[in-house]
Each structure stands twice: as C-alpha cells, then as structure tokens.
Design a protein around this motif. Sequence first.
Motif, PDB file in Angstrom:
ATOM      1  N   SER A  47    -135.571  58.949  49.312  1.00  0.00           N
ATOM      2  CA  SER A  47    -135.657  57.490  49.407  1.00  0.00           C
ATOM      3  C   SER A  47    -136.269  56.910  48.135  1.00  0.00           C
ATOM      4  O   SER A  47    -135.860  55.849  47.663  1.00  0.00           O
ATOM      5  CB  SER A  47    -136.484  57.090  50.626  1.00  0.00           C
ATOM      6  OG  SER A  47    -137.769  57.662  50.562  1.00  0.00           O
ATOM      7  N   ASN A  48    -137.227  57.621  47.543  1.00  0.00           N
ATOM      8  CA  ASN A  48    -137.842  57.118  46.314  1.00  0.00           C
ATOM      9  C   ASN A  48    -136.864  57.184  45.151  1.00  0.00           C
ATOM     10  O   ASN A  48    -136.697  56.214  44.406  1.00  0.00           O
ATOM     11  CB  ASN A  48    -139.107  57.921  45.985  1.00  0.00           C
ATOM     12  CG  ASN A  48    -139.827  57.353  44.784  1.00  0.00           C
ATOM     13  OD1 ASN A  48    -140.064  56.153  44.719  1.00  0.00           O
ATOM     14  ND2 ASN A  48    -140.121  58.184  43.811  1.00  0.00           N
ATOM     15  N   THR A  64    -134.360  54.515  45.471  1.00  0.00           N
ATOM     16  CA  THR A  64    -134.876  53.185  45.131  1.00  0.00           C
ATOM     17  C   THR A  64    -134.996  53.015  43.618  1.00  0.00           C
ATOM     18  O   THR A  64    -134.783  51.929  43.094  1.00  0.00           O
ATOM     19  CB  THR A  64    -136.240  52.964  45.806  1.00  0.00           C
ATOM     20  OG1 THR A  64    -136.080  53.121  47.205  1.00  0.00           O
ATOM     21  CG2 THR A  64    -136.767  51.567  45.521  1.00  0.00           C
ATOM     22  N   ASN A 117    -133.546  50.010  41.393  1.00  0.00           N
ATOM     23  CA  ASN A 117    -134.362  49.183  40.502  1.00  0.00           C
ATOM     24  C   ASN A 117    -133.846  49.183  39.067  1.00  0.00           C
ATOM     25  O   ASN A 117    -134.116  48.268  38.306  1.00  0.00           O
ATOM     26  CB  ASN A 117    -135.815  49.662  40.530  1.00  0.00           C
ATOM     27  CG  ASN A 117    -136.508  49.277  41.823  1.00  0.00           C
ATOM     28  OD1 ASN A 117    -136.157  48.277  42.450  1.00  0.00           O
ATOM     29  ND2 ASN A 117    -137.470  50.069  42.245  1.00  0.00           N
ATOM     30  N   ARG A 139    -129.312  35.204  53.436  1.00  0.00           N
ATOM     31  CA  ARG A 139    -130.039  36.469  53.449  1.00  0.00           C
ATOM     32  C   ARG A 139    -129.087  37.657  53.622  1.00  0.00           C
ATOM     33  O   ARG A 139    -129.381  38.775  53.223  1.00  0.00           O
ATOM     34  CB  ARG A 139    -131.062  36.396  54.597  1.00  0.00           C
ATOM     35  CG  ARG A 139    -131.920  37.590  54.827  1.00  0.00           C
ATOM     36  CD  ARG A 139    -132.925  37.860  53.736  1.00  0.00           C
ATOM     37  NE  ARG A 139    -133.877  36.782  53.538  1.00  0.00           N
ATOM     38  CZ  ARG A 139    -134.845  36.824  52.610  1.00  0.00           C
ATOM     39  NH1 ARG A 139    -134.963  37.867  51.816  1.00  0.00           N
ATOM     40  NH2 ARG A 139    -135.662  35.812  52.468  1.00  0.00           N
ATOM     41  N   GLN A 199    -128.357  40.073  50.892  1.00  0.00           N
ATOM     42  CA  GLN A 199    -129.362  41.099  50.635  1.00  0.00           C
ATOM     43  C   GLN A 199    -129.247  42.239  51.651  1.00  0.00           C
ATOM     44  O   GLN A 199    -129.135  43.401  51.269  1.00  0.00           O
ATOM     45  CB  GLN A 199    -130.748  40.454  50.716  1.00  0.00           C
ATOM     46  CG  GLN A 199    -131.876  41.370  50.354  1.00  0.00           C
ATOM     47  CD  GLN A 199    -133.226  40.657  50.464  1.00  0.00           C
ATOM     48  OE1 GLN A 199    -133.446  39.842  51.358  1.00  0.00           O
ATOM     49  NE2 GLN A 199    -134.116  40.961  49.553  1.00  0.00           N
ATOM     50  N   THR A 200    -129.264  41.879  52.927  1.00  0.00           N
ATOM     51  CA  THR A 200    -129.281  42.919  53.953  1.00  0.00           C
ATOM     52  C   THR A 200    -127.927  43.621  54.053  1.00  0.00           C
ATOM     53  O   THR A 200    -127.871  44.790  54.428  1.00  0.00           O
ATOM     54  CB  THR A 200    -129.646  42.322  55.320  1.00  0.00           C
ATOM     55  OG1 THR A 200    -128.779  41.214  55.576  1.00  0.00           O
ATOM     56  CG2 THR A 200    -131.071  41.827  55.330  1.00  0.00           C
ATOM     57  N   VAL A 221    -129.557  45.529  49.100  1.00  0.00           N
ATOM     58  CA  VAL A 221    -130.495  46.643  49.269  1.00  0.00           C
ATOM     59  C   VAL A 221    -129.878  47.722  50.160  1.00  0.00           C
ATOM     60  O   VAL A 221    -130.554  48.658  50.580  1.00  0.00           O
ATOM     61  CB  VAL A 221    -131.842  46.179  49.866  1.00  0.00           C
ATOM     62  CG1 VAL A 221    -132.507  45.159  48.957  1.00  0.00           C
ATOM     63  CG2 VAL A 221    -131.658  45.600  51.256  1.00  0.00           C
ATOM     64  N   ARG A 246    -127.338  50.919  51.218  1.00  0.00           N
ATOM     65  CA  ARG A 246    -127.011  52.164  50.508  1.00  0.00           C
ATOM     66  C   ARG A 246    -125.858  52.889  51.172  1.00  0.00           C
ATOM     67  O   ARG A 246    -125.806  52.971  52.403  1.00  0.00           O
ATOM     68  CB  ARG A 246    -128.221  53.100  50.514  1.00  0.00           C
ATOM     69  CG  ARG A 246    -129.365  52.595  49.675  1.00  0.00           C
ATOM     70  CD  ARG A 246    -130.689  53.014  50.275  1.00  0.00           C
ATOM     71  NE  ARG A 246    -131.729  52.057  49.922  1.00  0.00           N
ATOM     72  CZ  ARG A 246    -132.762  52.331  49.118  1.00  0.00           C
ATOM     73  NH1 ARG A 246    -132.901  53.513  48.612  1.00  0.00           N
ATOM     74  NH2 ARG A 246    -133.628  51.404  48.818  1.00  0.00           N
ATOM     75  N   ARG A 270    -129.604  41.143  45.483  1.00  0.00           N
ATOM     76  CA  ARG A 270    -130.814  41.959  45.623  1.00  0.00           C
ATOM     77  C   ARG A 270    -131.962  41.134  46.207  1.00  0.00           C
ATOM     78  O   ARG A 270    -132.719  41.603  47.036  1.00  0.00           O
ATOM     79  CB  ARG A 270    -131.173  42.466  44.238  1.00  0.00           C
ATOM     80  CG  ARG A 270    -132.448  43.230  44.144  1.00  0.00           C
ATOM     81  CD  ARG A 270    -132.203  44.699  44.421  1.00  0.00           C
ATOM     82  NE  ARG A 270    -133.464  45.365  44.639  1.00  0.00           N
ATOM     83  CZ  ARG A 270    -134.314  45.672  43.675  1.00  0.00           C
ATOM     84  NH1 ARG A 270    -133.981  45.408  42.428  1.00  0.00           N
ATOM     85  NH2 ARG A 270    -135.442  46.250  43.944  1.00  0.00           N
ATOM     86  N   PHE A 271    -132.096  39.879  45.741  1.00  0.00           N
ATOM     87  CA  PHE A 271    -133.279  39.106  46.110  1.00  0.00           C
ATOM     88  C   PHE A 271    -132.957  37.916  47.008  1.00  0.00           C
ATOM     89  O   PHE A 271    -133.858  37.218  47.460  1.00  0.00           O
ATOM     90  CB  PHE A 271    -133.999  38.630  44.854  1.00  0.00           C
ATOM     91  CG  PHE A 271    -134.516  39.768  44.016  1.00  0.00           C
ATOM     92  CD1 PHE A 271    -135.564  40.539  44.474  1.00  0.00           C
ATOM     93  CD2 PHE A 271    -133.943  40.080  42.809  1.00  0.00           C
ATOM     94  CE1 PHE A 271    -136.037  41.608  43.738  1.00  0.00           C
ATOM     95  CE2 PHE A 271    -134.398  41.146  42.058  1.00  0.00           C
ATOM     96  CZ  PHE A 271    -135.446  41.913  42.527  1.00  0.00           C
TER      97      PHE A 271
END
Lengths: 340, 324
Positions: A45-46, A49, A53, A172, A175-176, A180, A182, A256-257
Amino acid sequence: MTAVPLGGLARRLLRSTPVAMALVVVALVLAFGALSPGGAFLRVSNLSTITLNVSVTMLLAVGVTLVMASGELDLSIGANVVLSSVVGAQVLVALSGAPEQVRVGDYPTLPLGIAAGTLAAVLTGAAFGALNGLLVTRLRVNSFIVTLGTMGIGTGLAYVLTGGTNVPHVPRLLQTGFGVERLFGVVPYPMIVVLVISGLLWHLLSSTRFGLRTLAIGSSREAAERAGIRVAPHLLALFTLMGALAGVAAVLDLTRFATTNVGGHQTTALAAIAAVVIGGTSLFGGRASVAGSMVASLIPVVLATGLVILGVQAFWQLIVVGVILIAAVALDQRRRERLL
Amino acid sequence: MRNLASTLAPGLALGLALAPGWAAAQDEPLSIEFVAGIVGIPFYTSMECGARDAARDLGVEMNWSGPPQWDLALQLPLLQAAVERDPDGVVLAPTDPVALVTEVEALMARDIPVVTVDGSLAEPVDVQNMRTNNREAGGLAADAMAEAIGGTGSVLIVALNPGVPANQERADGFVERLQADHPGITVLPIEYPGTDQNRAAEIVAAAIQANPDLAGIYTTHSNAAVGASSAVIGAGRQGEIRIIAYDADPQQVRDLRDGIYDALVVQSPYREGYDSVALVTQILRGEVDPATLEDVHYPPMVVATRDNLDSPEVQGALYVDSCE
C-alpha cells in the motif's frame, strides 16, 4: 547517444544514468524498508501510494525531457496545470448540471461534464503550450524568458477566471471513482495514464524521426537547419505537446483532490526540471533520457515518504533531501567519468 | 440615511464632548472606508456582509475594496485611494504587520480612527485590532479531536510554513490543549507542506503507513485539508481517521456533512466585519472613548460538527459566497 564500445550490454548498462538512478531508488527503498518500524515502508500500500504521489511530476518530467532534448526550457508548466485545471473544472461543473443542482451535490449530466471538462483542460494546456512555441519561434526570444513571462500570465489568467478562489462544487466522485482508485487495489489509475503516455513518448524520442530531429536541434540548431530540418515548426510542436501534457496533468490533479489548486504548483516546474536533469538529460539539449526522468522523479517522493515514516522532523527533512539529491548526481558523474 | 443621521445628532453632540479629537459631525452621513486583505474568498465575503449590515443598521456609508491576492503591493494602492476619498474612519485588514504601521499612524494623526481586522500590526497604533484568537481556536480543535477519537491514539498536525505566526498559533494552541487536558493522545511531529496539496497528501499517506494507531489529523488551512482528505480516502481509511479542518467555506461544510471532515473550526468573519464598522461609527459619534479600548478584541468562535451543524448558532457563523 555515443557509440557503444565492444563489451556490449553490461558496459552500456553500467554507464547508463537511468540504471544508476534506479539503483539509487532501490537502495533508498531497501534502506527505508530496513529502518522503518515493522518494515512499514515496504508495504504494498505504501509503494502504491508513492507511485500515485509521483504521477503528475513524472508525467511533466517526461514532457520536459522532450523540450530539453531540443535545447529549450519550459518554466510555465506549473501555471499551465493550474490554468488548465481551472478551465477544465469550470466546464465540468457547468455541464454536469444546473447551478442549483450542483450546489447541493447533484450532477445529472456528469458523464458529459467529465468528457467536456477533460477535453477543455487538455485543449487549454495545448493552446498554452502553442503560445509558448509561437513566442519562442516568432519573436525569437529565449524560451527561459518566454516561459517565465507566460508563467505569470497563466497564473494571472487563472486568478482572473476564478476571482482567486478554487472552483467550487467539483464532484467528489472524480476522486473516489478515479483519482485515488487503484487497479487490483495496487496500481493507481492516474499512474496507468502516466505510464501509457510515457511509454509512447519514450518511443517517440528514441525510435522515430521526430525524436531524432528533436535531439539534432538540441545538439546544434544551425546544423539541423542546414540538414533541412524545419526547426520552427518542430519547436512549436514540442511546446504544444508539452502544454497538452500539462493539460493531462491538470485532469489528474483535479481527480486526485476533487478541487482546483489556484495557489499551488509554484514549485512543480522546478521539480520536473530537476528530475529531468538528475535523470541524465543535458540542460543544453542533444542528450535526453525519458527513462532517466521517470526514475529520477521517484527520488524526491521516496525520500519524502521515507523520512516521514522514520519520523524525521520536518525541518531536517528538507536538509536530508537536498544532501541526497546532490550526492546522487555527483556520484553518477564520477562513475561515468571513470568509465569513459 | 440623512434622517437617521439627524436624529442621532444629539448623541453626536454629547460624543464630541467625550472625544473632541475625532472628525466633527456634519449633516451628511459618516463615511467609512473598508480595505479588505483579499476579496473573492468566502471568509472575506462573509466579512463584507457583516460590514454592510452594520453600515445599514447604523446609517453610515461604507465603501468596500480589497485586492484579489493577499499581497501588500496590491493592497497599498487601494488603501491610498481610500484615503483620497477623505473618509471619516477606516477599517483595514493589514496584509503586512510592519509595512502598514506608518500608513495607519498617518491616518490616526489626521484624526481618522483606524480599526484593523483579521491580520494585525506590529505596533498597536490603531484604535483596536479584531482577530481570531488562533491559539484558542487550536484549543477548541483539540477538544473536538479528543471527542472525535475517544481520547486515545496518535494525531498528526499538518500546518502551513514555519514563520507564519497566525498559522503557527493554530498548531501550538492545539498541542498545548492536548498536552494539558488530553494526556492519552500522542502528538506526532508537526508537518509543513506549505500550500502544496500534493505534498500534504504525500506526508499524510506516509504518516498513515508509519503509525497504525493514527486516529486523527488536524489541518490548519484548507490546502492541507484537501491533501489530507485525499490521502485518507486513498488509503481506504475514511471514517476511521478523523480530520478536523480550519474554516467553513460552503464546500468544506458540504464535506463535513459528507463525512470527509469530522469538525470545522469556524472563525467569525461576519462579526469582525460588523463589529469593526460599528466600533468606528461609535468612536466617530463619541459613544466610545478609544482610550478605554483593549488593544485586541477576539470575536467568539464555534466548532461545527455534523451534530450541531443545523443549529442556529453554527448556521449563522458559516461562511457565504454572497450576501443574501
């Protein structure tokens, strides 16, 4: 690219800056993995991410690679991202429903809005880039100065269009549902977009006549002109391409935001240019590596994430990042000089 | 207007005896110039609504202006233009604490009372400064955080840049209150992403990885809130990791309702606008003696949560896009 002497692939790989920078990234990842509590850094997960980013910076760095291959520079890409996202968001919100509907979060014609907003953002970016190209080729003003000027113009236009505030009521769901989200829970959708485009541009630079001409112009504009390359239209195409990529970056940023970022992206151009130079592309043109830019753009994000996970205090993070960037490039240069 | 002014004339005469220095009363209504720090954002639009309402209620003329960016170089010409219009009083949101001291001093020397709002001056040369008590606001956020996360776990503070005093106070007040009243909560080192949403998202994503017990995030400005919420949603932890944000723009209020945020620290721009115009008017009319005023006045704040969002107290404090 210089001719590869006998000894072949191994030697070529050893001298390759992209490979060296990939080793730096791997070393950093392993070091952070070992140092972080419970190996937190190495979790899927890291790592996933981190790729999310880095996506916007990587996309822009790939574009800058092509511009710098021709010996030009584009400082206006951050402003272009802001302006394109503002135009895209305004079109998207306007076409997704009536004002009183979107105000309460109801978007009856969202697919139309998304399609039109995406197109508007990319076209705005391309037009911005084309303006840069025209100014550079017609006025024959250095691209550093031209894009410094259009950086201000683009930011100003974004402020004029929005009155200095972020475009309200961006759905929104962007974004969802995408920004973000995957693939298989691992590969961020924005990263897939970036990888596909980067692959195409890698091919464009390394295996096509367009790429060869780009490098030829960067090596020597006079020689390229004498060889019959029409330099001005070529540069115009490159700047327009760069602008369109900024438009794509704007769409990714928006998803993304779920908001525009009119006060942001002030250091985006610098981050992209730094990644390109660290990745082995010459600041003066003629030598360029898309792969190097992609790998190098990972370094700052890996560092930032790792240092936060290790709990390094914010003020020290800045110092450590600066030291490691300089050290990585210095080591790479020493190594290549010794191998020559 | 004219009628209202003349009915107040006896009061004015009395006032002149109290404060003989200020501009003499004439038949025409008092004129007040309001120079905002930035226009176009809901915070300042709400302040404008307050200022307009006060001007209407008190029968004075109020002229509103402000730059499109929080920038001294853009604000200064507007202030100078306001002074050229020869006002009786001025309300100013100083965009720079030091540079505007001489401007305000010069106005005060000409017997034009100046009240400052939102920002503040390095020296108290104005009659009064009205601004949010950022340290107290941070404390309120800390109480709300403790309530949202149940008093245990780690919390992360995402601030602006080092060296921005007002923003630092929002973080410091939060830390102080947690340490004093909520010892069960661990405060992680403060992070400074600047206004960069992407950097804020990077930091928060990493902090989520590093701290399995991360229970809450406190953001001191809206860009940090946007980045933090993106990272929390991306990690699939929405609803588990509570976010407390600063300010109450319409978009933020909607996000509070939707569960993106768990509480909003609501400043009082409407009150600052209303009270500052009212105070200048009262001074000009001699109803208030400036010598008796405190240097700084802090308007009250509220913390909005999903539970109290529809209460009249909170509804009245939320920021607006336009005056209705």
